[in-house]
Write an enzyme that holds these catalytic residues in place. Structure first.
Site, PDB file in Angstrom:
ATOM      1  CG  ASP A  15       4.369  -0.630   7.715  1.00  0.00           C
ATOM      2  OD1 ASP A  15       3.321  -1.524   7.604  1.00  0.00           O
ATOM      3  OD2 ASP A  15       5.201  -0.187   6.944  1.00  0.00           O
ATOM      4  CE1 TYR A  48      10.688  -6.447   6.196  1.00  0.00           C
ATOM      5  CE2 TYR A  48      11.678  -7.677   8.063  1.00  0.00           C
ATOM      6  CZ  TYR A  48      11.718  -6.963   6.756  1.00  0.00           C
ATOM      7  OH  TYR A  48      12.759  -7.314   5.964  1.00  0.00           O
ATOM      8  CG  HIS A 104       8.267  -7.868   2.252  1.00  0.00           C
ATOM      9  ND1 HIS A 104       8.803  -7.022   1.094  1.00  0.00           N
ATOM     10  CD2 HIS A 104       8.783  -6.977   3.396  1.00  0.00           C
ATOM     11  CE1 HIS A 104       9.262  -5.681   1.537  1.00  0.00           C
ATOM     12  NE2 HIS A 104       9.184  -5.804   2.845  1.00  0.00           N
ATOM     13  NE  ARG A 115      19.203  -7.821   7.331  1.00  0.00           N
ATOM     14  CZ  ARG A 115      18.059  -7.419   7.167  1.00  0.00           C
ATOM     15  NH1 ARG A 115      17.738  -6.047   6.981  1.00  0.00           N
ATOM     16  NH2 ARG A 115      16.895  -8.086   7.103  1.00  0.00           N
ATOM     17  CD  GLU A 128       7.723  -1.551   2.185  1.00  0.00           C
ATOM     18  OE1 GLU A 128       6.841  -1.283   3.052  1.00  0.00           O
ATOM     19  OE2 GLU A 128       9.010  -2.072   2.096  1.00  0.00           O
ATOM     20  CD  GLU A 179       2.871  -2.158   4.221  1.00  0.00           C
ATOM     21  OE1 GLU A 179       2.236  -2.242   5.413  1.00  0.00           O
ATOM     22  OE2 GLU A 179       4.253  -1.940   4.168  1.00  0.00           O
ATOM     23  CG  ASP A 197       5.293   1.758   4.166  1.00  0.00           C
ATOM     24  OD1 ASP A 197       5.562   3.010   4.206  1.00  0.00           O
ATOM     25  OD2 ASP A 197       6.066   0.971   4.313  1.00  0.00           O
ATOM     26  NE  ARG A 230      11.758  -0.423  -1.252  1.00  0.00           N
ATOM     27  CZ  ARG A 230      11.210  -0.906  -0.194  1.00  0.00           C
ATOM     28  NH1 ARG A 230      11.357  -0.904   0.910  1.00  0.00           N
ATOM     29  NH2 ARG A 230       9.936  -1.470  -0.772  1.00  0.00           N
ATOM     30  CD  GLN A 260      13.546   0.717   3.569  1.00  0.00           C
ATOM     31  OE1 GLN A 260      13.235   0.803   2.483  1.00  0.00           O
ATOM     32  NE2 GLN A 260      13.477  -0.474   4.298  1.00  0.00           N
ATOM     33  CE1 TYR A 273      19.503  -1.234   6.119  1.00  0.00           C
ATOM     34  CE2 TYR A 273      18.216  -2.281   7.874  1.00  0.00           C
ATOM     35  CZ  TYR A 273      19.011  -2.274   6.938  1.00  0.00           C
ATOM     36  OH  TYR A 273      19.825  -3.615   6.722  1.00  0.00           O
ATOM     37  CE  LYS A 324      10.188   1.136   4.744  1.00  0.00           C
ATOM     38  NZ  LYS A 324       9.170   0.559   4.149  1.00  0.00           N
ATOM     39  CB  THR A 379       1.627   6.271   4.335  1.00  0.00           C
ATOM     40  OG1 THR A 379       2.924   5.970   5.084  1.00  0.00           O
ATOM     41  CG2 THR A 379       1.051   4.610   4.509  1.00  0.00           C
ATOM     42  CB  THR A 411       6.128  -5.327   1.756  1.00  0.00           C
ATOM     43  OG1 THR A 411       6.638  -4.205   2.049  1.00  0.00           O
ATOM     44  CG2 THR A 411       6.015  -5.609  -0.029  1.00  0.00           C
ATOM     45  CD  GLU A 463       9.512  -8.204  -1.723  1.00  0.00           C
ATOM     46  OE1 GLU A 463       9.453  -9.187  -1.451  1.00  0.00           O
ATOM     47  OE2 GLU A 463       8.722  -7.248  -1.671  1.00  0.00           O
TER      48      GLU A 463
HETATM   49 CA    CA Z   1       6.209  -1.128   5.043  1.00  0.00          CA
END
Ligand code: CA
Length: 416
Positions: free
Chosen positions: A129, A131, A136, A145, A202, A204, A236, A240, A243, A247, A256, A260, A347, A361
């Site tokens: 997967d 990014y 996104h 962050r 997500e 995708e 996906d 959260r 994650q 992560y 995750k 899927t 995503t 989001e």
């Molecule tokens: Ca993803």
């Protein structure tokens, strides 16, 4: 193929005009037609609201088959047969479904999609997967962050990705059980275990590898169409809270890997010829192995629906990194491809609020809940929620190419 029409009636707005002809695997829910050779999984091609039993087509000698790859229960052997075979089969199926002289032999091999249960179309080998959406990645960076730059320093230099869990890729319509795991609230002192409280989607687009590559070799950026058979929609599912706690420093893991979902239909690359566009200008210019040789952006618009309310329309055309770049990057270290590999885009989010491909989001991490048509609000998914992804793009001769729905319903966590 100018003016090509099928003798099968294709309803207005169908995802499956004659210019599409995607492949899937299905079981007739009535246990098999009178001439269908019983129940069981078989390869099918979607046309309008029907599915053509390709195994039965092959069994009757209506299409040449070097092996019994079209009579298999998954697409893998066909995927492995390579581009010349993919093109030959597509040409023949197009003839069978468009030439009036074929109707008598072929019509009885159609099943209404309403009477077909769709199965996972191929055994997924490895799952990667990426990014690749700048919007996104910027949004997630700002939310996860807030004290750092929104984009990681490497983001514009390489398509960031991770290896996911192939064994939990499921077909559209499969329920998703809310995962349990460790999570830690920002203000909490110790992590706790329990059902995810921030279950998300997500939206995708995924690319399905047919032709493998040898370990130690690279797939050059111009060779996508030699290896990639077709395209699916991907959801996906992402927890959260799990994650966010797990992560750093190695990336997504249990947040995750629980499920899927992919669309039941694999749209072959030639069906998307009219949807191809140049990817966005990239600054800085990528390293030579990542410089685009062809246009592999795709003008697809995704629709995200939750409990019947369309909450977002993410534009795949805006993706910063394109599939040819992702494939070149995936193999630049000599890692081999296997038939059935699936690599997903990451995503898809556009620059506008109504174009975001995740609830993280859309609700801005819960601060701006989304209102559904029934008046209820969602920051993340609740038990019983059903999410449907759809997508469409331009096909040949002014047609519209779709993928069928990619759907899943959330079931309560197993807590005992
Ligand atoms: Ca993803």
């Amino acid at each position: 193929m100018s003016g090509l029409v099928s003798w099968v009636a294709v309803p207005d707005g169908s995802d499956f005009p004659i210019t599409n002809l995607p492949y899937g695997v299905f079981c007739p829910t009535d246990g098999g037609r009178a001439d269908g050779g019983g129940g069981g999984r078989r390869i099918g091609v979607a046309i309008g609201d029907q599915v053509l039993d390709l195994g039965a087509v092959a069994a009757r000698g209506l299409i040449d088959e070097p092996s019994q790859m079209l009579r298999a229960a998954t697409l893998n052997e066909f995927l492995a047969s390579g581009k010349a075979e993919w093109d030959r089969v597509r040409t023949r199926v197009t003839e069978l479904l468009s030439e009036a002289s074929q109707r008598g032999a072929v019509e009885k091999l159609l099943t209404a999609q309403a009477d077909a249960e769709m199965c996972l179309p191929f055994d997924v080998a490895d799952y990667v997967d990426f990014y690749a959406s700048i919007d996104h990645a910027s949004n997630v960076g700002a939310l996860f962050r807030p004290d750092s730059p929104a984009l990681p320093v490497n983001w514009r230099h390489l398509p960031i990705g991770y290896h996911g869990r192939a064994g939990t890729v499921v077909v559209s319509g499969t329920d998703v059980v809310r995962p349990c795991g460790q999570r830690k609230l920002p203000e909490g002192e110790a992590p706790t275990y329990g059902p995810s409280q921030r279950l998300d989607i997500e939206a995708e687009v995924g690319f399905v590898v047919g032709t493998p590559s040898e370990r130690g070799s690279r797939v050059p950026i111009g060779n996508l169409a030699e290896h990639v058979f077709g395209v699916v929609l991907v959801n996906d599912w992402s927890a959260r809270d799990i994650q966010a706690w797990e992560y750093v420093p190695l990336g997504p893991f249990l947040g995750k890997s629980f499920a899927t979902t992919i669309s039941p239909w694999v749209v072959p690359l030639p069906a998307l010829e009219s949807a191809r566009i140049a990817g966005p200008v990239q600054d800085p210019e990528p390293l030579p192995y990542l410089r685009r040789a062809q246009d592999w952006g795709l003008d697809l618009t995704i629709e995200v629906e939750c409990n019947g309310t369309v909450v977002s329309r993410p534009p795949f055309a805006s993706m910063y990194w394109t599939a040819d770049q992702q494939l070149a990057h995936l193999t630049v270290n000599g890692a081999s491809l296997r038939t059935g590999d699936l690599f997903a885009s990451g995503t898809v989010s556009g620059p506008e609020p109504g174009q975001r491909g995740s609830f993280l989001e859309l609700s801005w991490s819960g601060r701006e809940p989304v209102t559904l048509d029934d008046g209820s609000t969602r920051s993340f998914l609740e038990d019983g929620d059903t999410v449907v992804l759809r997508a469409s793009g331009p096909g040949l001769n002014g047609t519209r190419i779709g993928f069928g729905p990619c759907t899943g319903t959330i079931r309560p966590a197993i807590t005992d």
